[in-house]
Design an enzyme around this catalytic site. Sequence first.
Site, PDB file in Angstrom:
ATOM      1  CE  LYS A  47     -82.925  65.277   5.499  1.00  0.00           C
ATOM      2  NZ  LYS A  47     -82.097  64.509   6.448  1.00  0.00           N
ATOM      3  NE  ARG A  92     -82.082  63.954   1.877  1.00  0.00           N
ATOM      4  CZ  ARG A  92     -82.476  65.127   1.406  1.00  0.00           C
ATOM      5  NH1 ARG A  92     -83.508  65.195   0.584  1.00  0.00           N
ATOM      6  NH2 ARG A  92     -81.831  66.233   1.729  1.00  0.00           N
TER       7      ARG A  92
END
Length: 358
Positions: free
Chosen positions: A144, A241
């Site tokens: 990310k 997640r």
Amino acid sequence: MMKTVPVNIEHHAYKVYLDKGLRFRLGELLKNSLDEQPSSIFIVTDSTVAPLYLEDVLNGLPDDLNVTTVTIDSGEQSKSFKEYEYLLTEALKAGLDRKSVLIALGGGVVGDIAGFVAATYMRGIRFIQMPTTLLAQDSSVGGKVAINHPLGKNMIGAFQQPEAVYYDIEMLATLPEKEWRSGFAEVFKHGLILNEAFYQWLNEHVQQLPIHDQYMNELLARSIAIKAEVVSKDEREQGIRAYLNLGHTLGHAIESVSGYGTLTHGEAVVIGIVFAMKISEKHYQTDLKISDFVDWVESLGYETNIPSNLDRSKLLEAMKKDKKTEAGSIRMVLLKKVGEASVEKIDEKLILSILNEQ
């Protein structure tokens, strides 16, 4: 002795390397973890890390490699459009090509913005994470990458997995206590959402910050392994997640409303975790022994109450901009019990009533 933690994502497996002194061995590490050697290296670091470790890293690279270094100001304020454009300009001036490798040498801020540059320069070039903080043990794994917008944290970003993560544990020695608190919040969060045994181990062994050297290797390896398992099952946050965002719905709102950098990310997340626990108890009619958790984290120096000067209605509005929000409905990560998380749609009235209690 070097530990490695595999991150097995579909179409892109890589390793996290953990050891003391890795910053001196960058050339050797690159040979081991890259399929094709780089045409050039572009190192992004910050004004805190550069004087401490940049020379060590450069000395570990082969002399014949074309290397460019760029230093940004340390702090959350650097995750901005302005710095992003500056780094792209420097990458273009350095003549980076598709076989170049970008190295993010720093904490979570450097990893986020440098990774976003890597994701978008020439539609994506390879990059390597070299985290220098405890917080970055979490953010450096999973791909990310992002920058902030004045209206929301990490709202402009991408998924860009690194080629490898090199974690030199010695670099944690220079961290101030505030940064230990910021990073340790993400460590015990992993236990709270997915692994009660790890949470209990932390509760027993971590009674002060900084964390004692004898526990660091096990703590990091276990924490990173949990993150790696989650990411390998759900790279793009379609399912479990999202659990990694425990405490982040309010935490990000506090960071945004108070001004980025006023509280560290981890300090804001801990306030958000306590808040999420209170919502969880109401939602599931359960007892999470919040007072025991509060006693433990406060003994480590954390604040657990929302700063009194923050407008609760502004916090609610900021929470509505969270990436988990759907059709205007706030969705939060809650705990059914320690080690078992879920994402639920929560009524605004309940959120506001508990915001006003804190």
